[in-house]
Write an enzyme that holds these catalytic residues in place. Sequence first.
Site: not given
Ligand code: PGA
Length: 250
Positions: A9, A11, A95, A97, A167, A173, A212, A234
Site C-alpha cells: 500500500n 498510500k 484502512h 487512515e 492491522e 508506520g 511495520s 513503508g
Molecule cells: P506500515 O503500514 O507497513 O508502514 O506500518 C501498513 C499499512 O498501513 O497498511
Amino acid sequence: MRKPVIAGNWKMNKTVSEAVGFIFDLKNLISDVTDVEIVIAPPFLAIYSAAQAAKDTNIYVSAQDLFWEEKGAYTGAISPGMVVDVGCKYVIVGHSERRQYFAENNETVNKKIKAALKHGLVPILCVGESINQRESGETFNIIETQVTEGLSCLSSSEIESIVIAYEPVWAIGTGKTATGEQAEEVHDFIRGVLRKLYGDIADHTRILYGGSVKPENIDELMTKPNIDGALVGGASLKAEEFAGIVKFRC
Ligand code: PGA
C-alpha cells in the site's frame, strides 16, 4: 490451501513515472515467484500506468479506496467501475487512515465492499484496534464489530473472494510490529468470527497482517497458521525491500 497475498500500500507516495519505474524494477526481482499473489496499490493517478507496466506479469494492481456510487455529482470521488476500467483487480477498504482522517466507518466500509464485489473487485477489508482499545481489553470486541458490520448482508459466495487485513493501529508506520503470537491470536479470532457467520468458507479466507512488516520480520509472521500474507506500507516503497518480503520463507 490458501495462496499467500503480499500487498503493498503506497498510500500518498509516488508519481506516475516513479510508479512505472518501480513496477519495472519489481517485475525483474520477482519474475520467478509463482506461489504468492503480489499486489501493489498506487495512488489513483498512477494506477493506469502501473497497471499497464504490470501487464503480463505476476503483479496485480489495487486501488486504495473507492466510492460506492457508480456515477454522478460526487466531486472528488472515484467509482468502482472507474477503478476496474484502469486495470485494478483489488481494492483496499476501511484502512485505519481512511477511518481516522476521512471519517470512514463500518457502515461506509460495508457500502464500499458491496460496490466493489458488484464490480468483480476483490476487497481487502482492513480492521484493527488502537493502542487504547488494546490496553483496555477491547481488541476482540472492536475486531468482531468491524468484521461483522463491514461484511454485513453479504452472501456466502460474496464472502468467498474477500481478503481481510488485520492491522493494529499502534503498529502502522511506528516500527512496532505485533509479535507473531499477538497477530496469530487475533487472526485466529477473526477466522472464528467468519466461521460463526459463514461456516467453512472461513477456511478459505486469506487474512493478512499489516503494521511495520519488513523483510526482517515477515518470515516469523508467515510461520503462523492463520497468517496468510501481509499488507505492507513503508517497506513497499522500495522494490528490493518489497521483493524481500514477497520472497519470505517459512
Ligand atoms: P506500515 O503500514 O507497513 O508502514 O506500518 C501498513 C499499512 O498501513 O497498511
